[in-house]
Design a protein around this motif. Structure first.
Motif, PDB file in Angstrom:
ATOM      1  N   THR A 151       0.834  -1.210   0.000  1.00  0.00           N
ATOM      2  CA  THR A 151       0.000   0.000   0.000  1.00  0.00           C
ATOM      3  C   THR A 151       0.866   1.257   0.000  1.00  0.00           C
ATOM      4  O   THR A 151       0.610   2.215  -0.749  1.00  0.00           O
ATOM      5  N   VAL A 152       1.917   1.252   0.822  1.00  0.00           N
ATOM      6  CA  VAL A 152       2.829   2.404   0.904  1.00  0.00           C
ATOM      7  C   VAL A 152       3.541   2.610  -0.431  1.00  0.00           C
ATOM      8  O   VAL A 152       3.633   3.744  -0.942  1.00  0.00           O
ATOM      9  N   ILE A 153       4.028   1.522  -1.030  1.00  0.00           N
ATOM     10  CA  ILE A 153       4.739   1.629  -2.305  1.00  0.00           C
ATOM     11  C   ILE A 153       3.789   2.066  -3.413  1.00  0.00           C
ATOM     12  O   ILE A 153       4.145   2.886  -4.272  1.00  0.00           O
ATOM     13  N   ALA A 154       2.556   1.537  -3.403  1.00  0.00           N
ATOM     14  CA  ALA A 154       1.553   1.931  -4.404  1.00  0.00           C
ATOM     15  C   ALA A 154       1.267   3.427  -4.327  1.00  0.00           C
ATOM     16  O   ALA A 154       1.134   4.107  -5.357  1.00  0.00           O
ATOM     17  N   LEU A 155       1.199   3.950  -3.087  1.00  0.00           N
ATOM     18  CA  LEU A 155       0.981   5.387  -2.899  1.00  0.00           C
ATOM     19  C   LEU A 155       2.162   6.180  -3.454  1.00  0.00           C
ATOM     20  O   LEU A 155       1.971   7.202  -4.136  1.00  0.00           O
ATOM     21  N   ALA A 156       3.383   5.707  -3.194  1.00  0.00           N
ATOM     22  CA  ALA A 156       4.586   6.384  -3.693  1.00  0.00           C
ATOM     23  C   ALA A 156       4.618   6.378  -5.218  1.00  0.00           C
ATOM     24  O   ALA A 156       4.959   7.384  -5.853  1.00  0.00           O
ATOM     25  N   VAL A 157       4.242   5.248  -5.813  1.00  0.00           N
ATOM     26  CA  VAL A 157       4.203   5.140  -7.276  1.00  0.00           C
ATOM     27  C   VAL A 157       3.146   6.086  -7.843  1.00  0.00           C
ATOM     28  O   VAL A 157       3.372   6.785  -8.836  1.00  0.00           O
ATOM     29  N   PHE A 158       1.970   6.122  -7.188  1.00  0.00           N
ATOM     30  CA  PHE A 158       0.884   7.003  -7.639  1.00  0.00           C
ATOM     31  C   PHE A 158       1.335   8.465  -7.637  1.00  0.00           C
ATOM     32  O   PHE A 158       1.109   9.206  -8.602  1.00  0.00           O
TER      33      PHE A 158
END
Length: 405
Positions: free
Chosen positions: A385-392
């Motif tokens: 979830t944290v990485i997905a947010l960073a990618v977004f």
């Protein structure tokens, strides 16, 4: 007292992300958006705890740094070479740029507390404070003892924390407006500033620095509980300091600032000399701590990427941080305005972060590296979830830049 004895690596991580970049970005966020981006800082602190826990666990269980593990675990030679060049470029070259901002930030703090001190050499105007700060960082790093550095950093971080938190109280902020600032707003409002806030809190080079520092301080899984407690305490303390800086800037009602030094000057007529003095001292401490951690992190990254043996006393290790430090002093002493460089560096941090985080995420899921301490299902869900947010955020930033052409 036993808890205080265990403080160390986490405090150095906090010292690294509460640098002049953080002071500048949080100040700009407060001036431009008031309290409305406090929610972005809160999310950044949570993300930082999640990713730094993975890094710390990796260093403790494997006894190695992140770049060492990446080099050893990637089996395809071409992909390994590409990855190491990418990491080397992003961290080492980036840290050389950040170092100029770190030293310049410390200089701004010195000039706020004392006065400007420059001299001319031919056509060049040299800032004497840059040489003093750079020289101090050189001496502290030359000590070569992690334990000595650790004690110095604990003192500096607590001093810096008190300085910024006291300044926030002196500005008498509106509590109800602060609480409203923790309610998430639109991602389109100040997108680049949001990414800069994430980039200045979850610093990519800290993921390398933390694993290396943990591997030197503790050995074995029995310290895992201590590592996590120390980490959470240190990151939350750093997060409170970042929020205090943003609150200072928002409460000051200043129209615009060029750098954090301008914020200190702007506070004086509104809240008296004590506010600008405390902010100046905090900025000085922030600059000194970050000007030490950035070269140190770069040296650990190079050591891991190239597979060097030996610790902080090795000549190769010292040569890396000396080069980074000299570059920082040179660029800082020439008087280049740091605000846009710092802001760009934090945005770049936010864009590089997803790449480094993905490599970390992959490594902490390798049983060959962490055994039974590899990520659990819950840790993977939260980490993803944290990485997905960073990618977004990274993709959104690139899209916004393209739209503006």
């Amino acid at each position: 007292m036993s808890f205080l004895k265990n403080l160390g690596p986490g405090i150095l991580v906090s010292a690294a992300f509460i640098g002049p970049g953080t002071v500048t970005v949080c100040s700009l966020a407060g001036v431009e958006f008031g309290y409305s981006l406090l929610w972005a800082l809160l999310i950044s602190i949570f993300a930082c705890i999640i990713l730094q826990e993975m890094s710390a666990r990796l260093g403790l269980i494997s006894g190695k740094g992140l770049s060492d593990c990446i080099r050893e675990e990637i089996k395809l030679p071409a992909f390994r070479l590409f990855t190491l060049i990418l990491i080397f470029s992003a961290i080492v070259i980036g840290n050389a740029a950040y170092e100029a901002g770190n030293i310049t930030g410390a200089v701004l703090g010195m000039e706020t507390v004392f006065s400007s001190l420059r001299f001319e050499v031919g056509a060049l105007k040299i800032n004497f404070w840059s040489l003093i700060i750079g020289g101090s960082a050189f001496i502290l790093l030359l000590l070569g003892s992690y334990k000595k550095l650790e004690r110095i950093f604990i003192g500096l971080v607590f001093f810096m924390s008190l300085a910024f938190i006291i300044t926030a109280f002196l500005t008498r902020p509106n509590i109800s407006e602060i609480m409203e600032g923790f309610m998430p707003g639109s991602f389109d409002d100040g997108m680049l500033t949001i990414i800069a806030l994430v980039g200045t809190t979850v610093v990519p080079y800290n993921l390398f620095l933390h694993a290396s520092l943990i591997s030197e301080k503790w050995k074995g899984e029995k310290y895992l509980g201590v590592v996590r407690k120390e980490l959470v305490f240190s990151i939350i303390l750093g997060g409170i300091v970042s929020m205090a800086i943003l609150i200072c800037a928002a409460a000051a009602n200043i129209d615009s600032i060029e750098d954090a030094g301008d914020l200190a000057v702007g506070l004086e007529p509104l809240f008296g000399e004590s506010a600008s003095l405390f902010l100046g001292l905090g900025l000085l401490a922030a600059g000194i701590t970050s000007s030490i951690t950035a070269p140190l992190a770069a040296a650990y990254v190079v050591k891991g990427c190239l597979g060097w043996k030996g610790g902080m006393q090795s000549k190769k290790f010292k040569s890396v941080w000396i080069i980074i430090l000299i570059m920082g002093v040179v660029f800082s002493s020439l008087g280049i305005k740091p605000v846009e460089i710092i802001r760009f560096a934090q945005i770049a941090n936010g864009l590089v972060l997803p790449i480094i985080a993905i490599f970390l995420f992959w490594i902490v899921n390798q049983r060959s590296v962490l055994g039974d301490h590899k990520n659990s299902l819950l840790q993977n869900i939260v980490g993803f979830t944290v990485i997905a947010l960073a990618v977004f955020l990274g993709v959104k930033s690139i899209y916004n830049v393209i739209q503006n052409f």
